[in-house]
Design an enzyme around this catalytic site. Sequence first.
Site, PDB file in Angstrom:
ATOM      1  N   ASP A  83      52.788  59.554  55.477  1.00  0.00           N
ATOM      2  CA  ASP A  83      53.809  58.512  56.074  1.00  0.00           C
ATOM      3  C   ASP A  83      53.299  58.054  57.294  1.00  0.00           C
ATOM      4  OD1 ASP A  83      56.889  57.707  56.155  1.00  0.00           O
ATOM      5  OD2 ASP A  83      56.520  58.588  58.265  1.00  0.00           O
ATOM      6  N   THR A  84      53.534  56.796  57.518  1.00  0.00           N
ATOM      7  CA  THR A  84      52.910  56.191  58.506  1.00  0.00           C
ATOM      8  C   THR A  84      54.087  55.564  59.637  1.00  0.00           C
ATOM      9  OG1 THR A  84      51.220  55.167  57.207  1.00  0.00           O
ATOM     10  CG2 THR A  84      51.378  54.158  59.311  1.00  0.00           C
TER      11      THR A  84
END
Lengths: 214, 214
Positions: A83-84
Amino acid sequence: MILQHTQALNSKRIILASGSPRRRELLGNIGLKFEVLVSSFDEKLPKERFAGGGEYALETARHKALDVAGLVAEPVDLIISADTVVEADGQILEKPDDEEHAFAMISSLSGREHQVHTGVVLVLPRELDPATGAPPLIRSFVTTTHVTFDTLPQEAIRAYIATGEPFGKAGSYGIQGAAGAFVSGLRGCYFNVVGFPLHRFCSEVAALIKEGKL
Amino acid sequence: MILQHTQALNSKRIILASGSPRRRELLGNIGLKFEVLVSSFDEKLPKERFAGGGEYALETARHKALDVAGLVAEPVDLIISADTVVEADGQILEKPDDEEHAFAMISSLSGREHQVHTGVVLVLPRELDPATGAPPLIRSFVTTTHVTFDTLPQEAIRAYIATGEPFGKAGSYGIQGAAGAFVSGLRGCYFNVVGFPLHRFCSEVAALIKEGKL
């Protein structure tokens, strides 16, 4: 480094628990073969519970990975989840809701440095966790990159939003597209900003191979 | 920034004096429309005449730009030329001749920092050079990025060479491909390493537009 291991890795069943076409492309670039299985986890953890964007991204990635681990029926060797998020002045920026939201986000990044954090979680469903003695073994890490945007005229931000690129992207920009021209400086891993820290991932996988876990 | 100017720029005749598909893609990403005309200039200037890789790349780019300027019959508004080299310990590394040459180059980059320089030359054939009072006006600059490679096992280098990626690339690697996983750190412009410093280019073009020269 895992380029020398890709042949051996390609005999394993690997699942990428992410719908991001950018992550798919980056992992494809290093020759990895994998299936894609997107988690149905609603990515809306309460941000105030986390010390920063990195911890938040990591926890989201952990949820996505474990969700997908519960979905697969056949044995799997490795599940990769990531996840960014973008963090500017302690504010966590995710995907924009609409044009005005994108405008506000990009404006808040104009003329200054921000951080991009990617939390990565690797799940080895066949391996034992040394702490519990039961599977799965989980390895996780956060990679942070420092990105500086030039001062952006409002018309440039509007023109960028009109390309449609900001939508579906953390912080409302894609460094690999037209927003690449916004970036006056970068420190750390570029690919982490695209959405996946290739070098760190390869180091972790090489270590797992060396330990005989993969 | 030029995203807000792309519509106006697209009424101009712009030539990219480079055969590199990477440069074509990067300039396409920011919405620029251009023709490609590859210079026949033999890129073999004597390296010992230059103080460093940046000066060498700039001079090569200048030759390519002026060569193409001489080739075009119809009026042109802007010619863009660029040359990228890798510099490690004062050695200028260009494209490899063969597998062993690529192996030697990549080995010399293993476990340390090197520099990537791109020299960019912009020629405005319709504008006067303030120094001479005659056309063309030439603007040029060098952008340098610092790249650190992880320590690479020989087998990883061999596996990378087997992908075919090193050939045709300065320093024997393409950061946008599998060699992205070699990169443990980067300072500066990522796109400069791919072959074209997008942000600096956009700033220079915006300045030329502001001055009424383009």
